[in-house]
Design an enzyme around this catalytic site. Structure first.
Site, PDB file in Angstrom:
ATOM      1  CE  LYS A  41       0.872   1.266   4.466  1.00 60.56           C
ATOM      2  NZ  LYS A  41       1.643   2.452   4.865  1.00 60.56           N
TER       3      LYS A  41
ATOM      4  CG  ASP B  82      -0.832  -0.472   8.179  1.00 59.61           C
ATOM      5  OD1 ASP B  82      -1.702   0.316   8.593  1.00 59.61           O
ATOM      6  OD2 ASP B  82       0.344  -0.144   7.958  1.00 59.61           O
TER       7      ASP B  82
HETATM    8  P1  ATP Z   1       4.074  -0.223   7.910  1.00 54.50           P
HETATM    9  O1  ATP Z   1       4.068   0.491   6.608  1.00 54.50           O
HETATM   10  O2  ATP Z   1       2.879  -1.114   8.154  1.00 54.50           O
HETATM   11  O3  ATP Z   1       4.405   0.633   9.079  1.00 54.50           O
HETATM   12  P2  ATP Z   1       6.609  -1.237   7.073  1.00 54.50           P
HETATM   13  O4  ATP Z   1       6.307  -1.520   5.641  1.00 54.50           O
HETATM   14  O5  ATP Z   1       7.353   0.022   7.351  1.00 54.50           O
HETATM   15  O6  ATP Z   1       5.273  -1.276   7.884  1.00 54.50           O
HETATM   16  P3  ATP Z   1       7.343  -3.979   7.393  1.00 54.50           P
HETATM   17  O7  ATP Z   1       7.967  -4.341   6.081  1.00 54.50           O
HETATM   18  O8  ATP Z   1       5.992  -4.478   7.647  1.00 54.50           O
HETATM   19  O9  ATP Z   1       7.423  -2.417   7.659  1.00 54.50           O
HETATM   20  O10 ATP Z   1       8.377  -4.502   8.496  1.00 54.50           O
HETATM   21  C1  ATP Z   1       8.486  -3.989   9.798  1.00 54.50           C
HETATM   22  C2  ATP Z   1       9.196  -5.039  10.675  1.00 54.50           C
HETATM   23  O11 ATP Z   1       8.301  -6.129  10.870  1.00 54.50           O
HETATM   24  C3  ATP Z   1      10.421  -5.655  10.016  1.00 54.50           C
HETATM   25  O12 ATP Z   1      11.582  -4.945  10.327  1.00 54.50           O
HETATM   26  C4  ATP Z   1      10.441  -7.079  10.552  1.00 54.50           C
HETATM   27  O13 ATP Z   1      11.257  -7.177  11.682  1.00 54.50           O
HETATM   28  C5  ATP Z   1       9.009  -7.355  10.997  1.00 54.50           C
HETATM   29  N1  ATP Z   1       8.282  -8.375  10.187  1.00 54.50           N
HETATM   30  C6  ATP Z   1       7.434  -9.293  10.666  1.00 54.50           C
HETATM   31  N2  ATP Z   1       6.902 -10.033   9.686  1.00 54.50           N
HETATM   32  C7  ATP Z   1       7.389  -9.567   8.531  1.00 54.50           C
HETATM   33  C8  ATP Z   1       7.195  -9.936   7.180  1.00 54.50           C
HETATM   34  N3  ATP Z   1       6.375 -10.933   6.812  1.00 54.50           N
HETATM   35  N4  ATP Z   1       7.837  -9.223   6.247  1.00 54.50           N
HETATM   36  C9  ATP Z   1       8.637  -8.198   6.617  1.00 54.50           C
HETATM   37  N5  ATP Z   1       8.886  -7.822   7.877  1.00 54.50           N
HETATM   38  C10 ATP Z   1       8.272  -8.503   8.848  1.00 54.50           C
END
Ligand code: ATP
Length: 314
Positions: free
Chosen positions: A14, A144
């Protein structure tokens, strides 16, 4: 019907075309008016049967695979356990994540994998869980996650989990510039509070006006008007992301100079999002960003697309 031995689910990342952040609530969370937009850049999560007592076995491949936890803290594993517990079945499953969504990039990649695992395990275990129940389980996993089930475009209220679909006409073309290294979402919210306190406006929910969806933004989406959408893009976390990662300013500038209609940090960053006039313009912006040396990778894509869905069996 013979049970499926392998189920693959495609799930979108997203971008928040609007992320209006209210003050910090007593529970530490912030009230949000959050317009989620699902893009074709996404992950594939494949579920296949584990052996009895094996639990959830996770593997992951892709450019950021080494950053993805493979234990039960992974949102895909948590989703499998939560669904199994809800139905009183054993969570014995192999889950493979083909990861394209940048990790800790502000594109809700972990949440996407959680949503995909709910859908994949539901199909593999033939549970036929109704959508409202899947959405409730998704909300337990994280703010999310419900949107990754729904896809399209939706307004999220509360912490982002109370969703209303938003009408959209046509397709919008996007480019995402992936940064080296992620940003922690809680750290970016914390920085947003710090900047508000420093500016003297205050950061508590009594100090900050209640966040509202921008009517101009909703009209641009409904009218399929990329120029108007570009003018209405907004992210209250952008200043905080730039404060923690000043180099993102150069990435945003490079995309604007390459002809993007609108630029913004995606969610809590550090991925930067660029809205383009059409698919050709998006390719040109992506090439210019790659050549600029201001990002690790740049992907041209489009949306809105559907939420987590099972792919037809090969
Ligand atoms: P958001 O935009 O929802 O705040 P994000 O995109 O910034 O999230 P994610 O890629 O969801 O961040 O990852 C945040 C943390 O979640 C990672 O650093 C990791 O430690 C943990 N994590 C748990 N499950 C997953 C997964 N399936 N893929 C990636 N990271 C994961």
């Amino acid at each position: 019907m013979t049970p499926r031995s392998v189920v693959t689910v495609r799930v979108p990342a997203k971008v928040n075309v609007q992320l209006a952040v209210g003050g910090r609530r007593a529970d530490g969370f912030h009230e949000l008016a959050n317009v989620f937009f699902a893009v074709a850049l996404g992950d594939l999560v494949t579920a296949s049967p584990g052996s009895p007592g094996s639990g959830v076995m996770l593997t992951c491949a892709g450019p950021d695979a080494d950053l993805v936890p493979l234990d039960d803290s992974n949102l895909a594993a948590r989703a499998a356990h939560l669904l199994a517990a809800h139905h009183g079945v054993e969570a014995d499953v192999r889950l493979h994540i083909a990861k394209e969504i940048p990790v800790a990039g502000g594109m809700a990649g972990g949440s996407a994998d959680g949503a995909a695992a709910l859908v994949a395990c539901d199909a593999l275990w033939e549970l036929a869980t109704p959508l409202p129940v899947l959405l409730a389980l998704a909300a337990e996993l994280g703010s999310d996650v419900p949107f990754a089930l729904l896809g399209g475009v939706a307004l999220g209220r509360g912490r982002g989990e109370l969703l209303t679909p938003v009408p959209v006409d046509g397709t919008f073309h996007w480019v995402f510039a992936v940064a080296d290294g992620g940003l922690s979402t809680p750290a970016v919210f914390h920085e947003c509070d710090r900047l508000r306190d420093e500016a003297g406006t205050g950061s508590a929910d009594s100090d900050v006006p209640a966040p509202e969806a921008d009517p101009a933004l909703l009209a641009a989406l409904a009218g399929g008007d990329a120029v108007a959408l570009a003018a209405a893009l907004g992210n209250d976390l952008q200043a905080a992301a730039l404060s923690l990662r000043p180099a993102l300013a150069a990435t945003l500038r490079a995309g604007a100079e390459a002809g993007a209609l609108g630029v913004l940090v995606s969610g809590s960053g550090p991925t930067c999002a660029f809205l383009a006039k059409d698919a050709e313009a998006a390719e040109a912006v992506a090439s210019a960003l790659r050549a600029s040396g201001t990002c690790r990778a740049a992907h041209a894509t489009y949306g809105p697309v559907a939420g987590a869905e099972v792919l037809p069996q090969a």
